[in-house]
Design an enzyme around this catalytic site. Sequence first.
Site, PDB file in Angstrom:
ATOM      1  N   TYR A  30     -28.417  22.058 -54.302  1.00 58.94           N
ATOM      2  CA  TYR A  30     -27.841  22.189 -52.957  1.00 58.94           C
ATOM      3  C   TYR A  30     -26.359  21.850 -53.009  1.00 58.94           C
ATOM      4  O   TYR A  30     -25.876  21.221 -53.947  1.00 58.94           O
ATOM      5  CB  TYR A  30     -28.555  21.265 -51.964  1.00 58.94           C
ATOM      6  N   CYS A  31     -25.646  22.300 -51.967  1.00 56.61           N
ATOM      7  CA  CYS A  31     -24.238  21.921 -51.801  1.00 56.61           C
ATOM      8  C   CYS A  31     -23.957  21.892 -50.300  1.00 56.61           C
ATOM      9  O   CYS A  31     -24.878  21.884 -49.495  1.00 56.61           O
ATOM     10  CB  CYS A  31     -23.318  22.885 -52.553  1.00 56.61           C
ATOM     11  N   THR A  32     -22.686  21.876 -49.917  1.00 60.50           N
ATOM     12  CA  THR A  32     -22.336  21.695 -48.505  1.00 60.50           C
ATOM     13  C   THR A  32     -22.810  22.846 -47.625  1.00 60.50           C
ATOM     14  O   THR A  32     -23.501  22.643 -46.627  1.00 60.50           O
ATOM     15  CB  THR A  32     -20.800  21.568 -48.352  1.00 60.50           C
TER      16      THR A  32
END
Length: 351
Positions: free
Chosen positions: A198-200
């Site tokens: 995941y990321c922002t």
Amino acid sequence: MQLYNKLSAKERAELIDKAGKNRLTLSFYQYAKIGNPQIFRNHLFIAWNALDVLGRIYVAQEGINGQLSLPADRFNEFKQHIDSVSFLKDIRLNIAVDQNNKSFLKLKIKVRDKILADGLNDDTFDVRNKGIHVGAKQFNQLIEGENTILVDMRNHYESEIGHFKNAITPDVDTFRESLDIIEDDLKSHKEDKNLVMYCTGGIRCEKASAYFKHKGFKNVFQLEGGIIEYTRQVKEHDLENEFLGQNFVFDDRRAERISEDVIANCHQCGNPFDIHTNCANEACHLLFIQCNNCKEQMENCCSTNCMDINQLPYIKQKELRKGQGNSNDIFKKGRADYLPFKKDLRNIFEV
Ligand SMILES: [Zn+2]
Ligand SMILES: [Zn+2]
């Protein structure tokens, strides 16, 4: 015809106050072939400037990546304009969790080589062969499974103030750096584990998931729309929130609070605190975590040395800076040996 931002941040802030209207902060990205990014960029500037859009948008031959704000009552017009561009029609707009009218104070649309500075040569792997997108519900199910390795694709100063429970948070300054570390540490699990990332807002995982598949990982998943979209879905469908703390964002809000947990410490005194600041000494500008007490005592500086410099007349400070180049190159983002409570994140991990 105006094609560039003309107002200063201060003038803009005054205009926003005067207008007294709520603004929406949102982000989006799309990989698509853009033949002439400069013409497309000018087209966007004219249309969005007229809608009072502010923000930071990158356009490249590979697509568009935007973070912006606009008056809430002009959202429909903006959406109509987005939908009028064939490759942007119906794309997901990530609406920010925490709203702030001054998240952006200028409209900057820039033509770049890439929409994400990922340090990768896209010709060396198939960027279209991405990981499987999962929504919040499936993501929660996946990360509960024993067979899953959850990896945070962001940098150390982002994951330090907030991350998913049990996530691996590489202690890296750049996206490119994290790819090799993760691959190396997880190389014995390319086939037997689910690699969930995941990321922002999702854009980094678009590349990372394709890269890891290219490197031989068989079961690669990515959180669709990142932490921002996850939080929206958790609220909408009343799901369990597995994210702890704050979501770091790249605008003047700095972060949005997702849960009440404070998982970081003031880098100077060690007390629980999770809000970043920049050192007041302009030649330093270090990004670090400083509690309100330390902020007062240290005059918003990261060290006594910076305090001394910051107290000099501005003209003297300027003289000192001469020949030092850009401050962002001098200091690594969010690292300085003299900050005793800067957390060491997990870099080498056992699975
Ligand atoms: Zn402190
Ligand atoms: Zn400093």
